[in-house]
Design a protein around this motif. Sequence first.
Motif, PDB file in Angstrom:
ATOM      1  N   SER A  77     -19.968  -6.617  11.284  1.00  0.00           N
ATOM      2  CA  SER A  77     -20.622  -7.782  10.668  1.00  0.00           C
ATOM      3  C   SER A  77     -21.714  -8.328  11.570  1.00  0.00           C
ATOM      4  CB  SER A  77     -19.604  -8.884  10.371  1.00  0.00           C
ATOM      5  OG  SER A  77     -18.750  -8.473   9.332  1.00  0.00           O
ATOM      6  N   ASP A  78     -21.470  -8.330  12.866  1.00  0.00           N
ATOM      7  CA  ASP A  78     -22.467  -8.777  13.837  1.00  0.00           C
ATOM      8  C   ASP A  78     -23.710  -7.900  13.751  1.00  0.00           C
ATOM      9  OD1 ASP A  78     -23.328 -10.356  16.175  1.00  0.00           O
ATOM     10  OD2 ASP A  78     -23.020  -8.490  17.307  1.00  0.00           O
ATOM     11  N   LYS A  79     -23.521  -6.599  13.708  1.00  0.00           N
ATOM     12  CA  LYS A  79     -24.653  -5.669  13.605  1.00  0.00           C
ATOM     13  C   LYS A  79     -25.379  -5.843  12.273  1.00  0.00           C
ATOM     14  CE  LYS A  79     -22.672  -2.062  16.519  1.00  0.00           C
ATOM     15  NZ  LYS A  79     -22.091  -0.711  16.532  1.00  0.00           N
ATOM     16  N   ASN A  80     -24.613  -6.006  11.175  1.00  0.00           N
ATOM     17  CA  ASN A  80     -25.235  -6.132   9.854  1.00  0.00           C
ATOM     18  C   ASN A  80     -26.075  -7.397   9.737  1.00  0.00           C
ATOM     19  OD1 ASN A  80     -24.191  -3.717   8.943  1.00  0.00           O
ATOM     20  ND2 ASN A  80     -22.409  -4.654   8.005  1.00  0.00           N
ATOM     21  N   ILE A  81     -25.604  -8.513  10.296  1.00  0.00           N
ATOM     22  CA  ILE A  81     -26.395  -9.745  10.202  1.00  0.00           C
ATOM     23  C   ILE A  81     -27.652  -9.627  11.050  1.00  0.00           C
ATOM     24  CG2 ILE A  81     -25.289 -11.106  12.030  1.00  0.00           C
ATOM     25  CD1 ILE A  81     -26.381 -12.469   8.630  1.00  0.00           C
ATOM     26  N   ASP A  82     -27.545  -8.982  12.203  1.00  0.00           N
ATOM     27  CA  ASP A  82     -28.744  -8.757  13.030  1.00  0.00           C
ATOM     28  C   ASP A  82     -29.748  -7.897  12.283  1.00  0.00           C
ATOM     29  OD1 ASP A  82     -27.849 -10.274  15.128  1.00  0.00           O
ATOM     30  OD2 ASP A  82     -27.185  -8.573  16.343  1.00  0.00           O
ATOM     31  N   GLU A  83     -29.275  -6.843  11.657  1.00  0.00           N
ATOM     32  CA  GLU A  83     -30.158  -5.957  10.904  1.00  0.00           C
ATOM     33  C   GLU A  83     -30.792  -6.691   9.723  1.00  0.00           C
ATOM     34  OE1 GLU A  83     -29.633  -1.969   8.255  1.00  0.00           O
ATOM     35  OE2 GLU A  83     -28.661  -1.977  10.228  1.00  0.00           O
ATOM     36  N   PHE A  84     -30.025  -7.522   9.051  1.00  0.00           N
ATOM     37  CA  PHE A  84     -30.525  -8.272   7.908  1.00  0.00           C
ATOM     38  C   PHE A  84     -31.600  -9.267   8.330  1.00  0.00           C
ATOM     39  CE2 PHE A  84     -30.267 -12.103   5.236  1.00  0.00           C
ATOM     40  CZ  PHE A  84     -30.629 -11.555   4.013  1.00  0.00           C
ATOM     41  N   VAL A  85     -31.373  -9.979   9.418  1.00  0.00           N
ATOM     42  CA  VAL A  85     -32.311 -11.005   9.876  1.00  0.00           C
ATOM     43  C   VAL A  85     -33.577 -10.377  10.433  1.00  0.00           C
ATOM     44  CG1 VAL A  85     -32.642 -12.844  11.581  1.00  0.00           C
ATOM     45  CG2 VAL A  85     -30.523 -12.715  10.278  1.00  0.00           C
ATOM     46  N   VAL A  86     -33.458  -9.255  11.119  1.00  0.00           N
ATOM     47  CA  VAL A  86     -34.606  -8.613  11.759  1.00  0.00           C
ATOM     48  C   VAL A  86     -35.377  -7.757  10.777  1.00  0.00           C
ATOM     49  CG1 VAL A  86     -35.277  -6.990  13.567  1.00  0.00           C
ATOM     50  CG2 VAL A  86     -33.511  -8.684  14.022  1.00  0.00           C
TER      51      VAL A  86
END
Length: 94
Positions: A77-86
């Motif tokens: 989830s941490d990786k997915n939110i970073d990917e989504f925001v970036v």
Amino acid sequence: MVGVPHLSDQGTNAKYVEDVWGIGVRARRDEKGIVRREMLEACIREVIEGDKHNEVRKNVMKWKKLAKEAVGEGGSSDKNIDEFVVFPVFPATR
């Protein structure tokens, strides 16, 4: 957890709680389509002290650990939110 589905996707959620995730039970309706007080009491007792108590507790702890790992630093989830925001909404123009 005791699932008492009423509308929409709640039946699916209750099925997952009981049959897939194993973290609770689903309250059943009577012949008139009503979940009676006695049914709720039986479900609560089953989760708290019944035959399924140990299994439910073990599964809850498993899912708790998995959820913490997912939202922790480097988790899915941490990786997915970073990917989504970036991730850019529109491709860069050159």
